[in-house]
Design a protein around this motif. Sequence first.
Motif, mmCIF file in Angstrom:
data_model
loop_
_atom_site.group_PDB
_atom_site.id
_atom_site.type_symbol
_atom_site.label_atom_id
_atom_site.label_comp_id
_atom_site.label_asym_id
_atom_site.label_seq_id
_atom_site.Cartn_x
_atom_site.Cartn_y
_atom_site.Cartn_z
ATOM 1 N N SER A 137 0.845 -1.194 0.000
ATOM 2 C CA SER A 137 0.000 0.000 0.000
ATOM 3 C C SER A 137 0.880 1.244 0.000
ATOM 4 C CB SER A 137 -0.932 -0.011 1.214
ATOM 5 O OG SER A 137 -0.168 -0.122 2.401
ATOM 6 N N PRO A 138 0.346 2.406 -0.423
ATOM 7 C CA PRO A 138 1.206 3.592 -0.576
ATOM 8 C C PRO A 138 1.578 4.281 0.724
ATOM 9 C CG PRO A 138 -1.061 4.123 -1.138
ATOM 10 C CD PRO A 138 -1.023 2.647 -0.901
ATOM 11 N N ASP A 139 0.939 3.935 1.835
ATOM 12 C CA ASP A 139 1.279 4.578 3.108
ATOM 13 C C ASP A 139 2.599 4.015 3.618
ATOM 14 O OD1 ASP A 139 -0.355 2.193 3.257
ATOM 15 O OD2 ASP A 139 -0.212 2.375 5.440
ATOM 16 N N ARG B 44 -3.853 11.738 7.355
ATOM 17 C CA ARG B 44 -3.674 11.254 8.721
ATOM 18 C C ARG B 44 -4.217 12.248 9.753
ATOM 19 N NH1 ARG B 44 -0.329 6.981 9.987
ATOM 20 N NH2 ARG B 44 0.813 5.993 8.274
ATOM 21 N N ARG B 45 -4.224 13.520 9.397
ATOM 22 C CA ARG B 45 -4.707 14.533 10.352
ATOM 23 C C ARG B 45 -6.224 14.461 10.540
ATOM 24 N NH1 ARG B 45 -0.527 17.834 7.990
ATOM 25 N NH2 ARG B 45 -2.007 18.672 6.441
ATOM 26 N N LYS C 262 0.240 14.321 0.888
ATOM 27 C CA LYS C 262 -1.130 13.802 0.849
ATOM 28 C C LYS C 262 -1.381 12.885 2.040
ATOM 29 C CE LYS C 262 -1.662 13.915 -4.198
ATOM 30 N NZ LYS C 262 -1.852 13.109 -5.429
ATOM 31 N N GLN C 263 -0.434 12.012 2.318
ATOM 32 C CA GLN C 263 -0.598 11.087 3.426
ATOM 33 C C GLN C 263 -0.693 11.840 4.748
ATOM 34 O OE1 GLN C 263 1.792 7.297 5.475
ATOM 35 N NE2 GLN C 263 2.394 8.072 3.469
ATOM 36 N N VAL D 145 -7.907 16.345 -1.516
ATOM 37 C CA VAL D 145 -6.513 16.092 -1.120
ATOM 38 C C VAL D 145 -5.836 15.187 -2.158
ATOM 39 C CG1 VAL D 145 -5.016 14.999 0.594
ATOM 40 C CG2 VAL D 145 -6.940 16.432 1.338
ATOM 41 N N LEU D 146 -6.511 14.114 -2.538
ATOM 42 C CA LEU D 146 -5.922 13.154 -3.466
ATOM 43 C C LEU D 146 -5.753 13.728 -4.860
ATOM 44 C CD1 LEU D 146 -7.831 9.932 -2.339
ATOM 45 C CD2 LEU D 146 -5.466 10.570 -1.833
ATOM 46 N N ASP D 147 -6.607 14.681 -5.246
ATOM 47 C CA ASP D 147 -6.515 15.293 -6.574
ATOM 48 C C ASP D 147 -5.557 16.477 -6.614
ATOM 49 O OD1 ASP D 147 -8.309 13.508 -7.645
ATOM 50 O OD2 ASP D 147 -10.056 14.797 -7.298
#
Length: 267
Positions: A109-111, A189-190, A184-185, A174-176
Motif C-alpha cells: 500500500s502507498p502509506d 492522517r490529520r 497527501k498522506q 486532497v488526493l486530486d
Amino acid sequence: MKTLLTTFALGCALSCAAAGEARAADPSPGIGSVLLTEAVEGNQLVRKYLVRNTGDEGYVLFYRIDATQLASDYADNGLDLSDLDAFVGSLPNDELRSIRRIVVTGYASPDGPQRLNEQLARERAEDVVAYLDNKYELSDAYGIAVEARIASWDDVREVVAASDTPQREAVLRVLDSDRSDAAKQAALRRQAAVWRFLSSDVLPALRRVDLRIDYGQDRIVEVRTRIARPTPRPTPAPEPRKRCCCAVVDDGSTGLLVEMPEPGADF
C-alpha cells in the motif's frame, strides 16, 4: 422403398441419439474455446476446438500490514489457497492447457516509507513463489516471473470515489491536489475518522500478491468421445400365415368375383 426408408430412418435415429448423448456430456475445453468441427468416426464422436489464449486464471492473496509471510487465516486466503492448490495440482494431468508463463506480482500500500514498501512488495512476491516451489516445484516446470509494485494514491482515489468514506469530497480534494505523496498522506492522517476508514476498508486490499497464469498461443484441440450405441432389439418371429378359404379372382368395377371351395374340400 419402404424398407430403404425404414433403414435410413433407423440409422439417423441411432446417429442423432448418440450425438445427443455425447453433446449432453460435451467435454469442451472450457471458456475461450470455439467448436470448429464435429464428426462421427467409427464408434467415436470427434470434436475439434479452437482454444483461445484467454489468460483468465488469476489468484489474489492478502498480507497483513508490514508482513511478508503468508497467513492462511487472514482475509480469504484459506479459500484462495485451496483453489490455487487444486488448480496447480491438476496441471500435470491437463493436456488441454498450454502455459506460456506465470507472473507473481507483489504489492504494498502507498502509506509508509517508499523504500520499505518496495521491500515489502518484493518479499511478498518471493514468499508466494517459495510456497509454490516448495509444494509443486513450479519454477522448474514453467518458470515464474517476479514483479513488485507499490500501489499509488490514484488507486486509493478510485476506491474512495466509489465509497462512503467520511468527508469524501474533502478526501478527494486532497488526493486530486498537486501535493507530494508524503504531503497527501500527512493531510489524510490529520483527519482521524478518514484515516481510520482508509486503514480498515481501503489500504488492506492493496497489500497483496497477484498470481497470473498466461496461456500459450491459440491452438486446435481434438476431443474424442466414445459413442454408446443402443443394444438392438431382437426381431420378432413372423406369425404363421393363415390359410384362406377363398380367393379373389376378379375385383373389377362390377363387383368382387370370389371363388368358393367345392363342398367337402379339406382346408
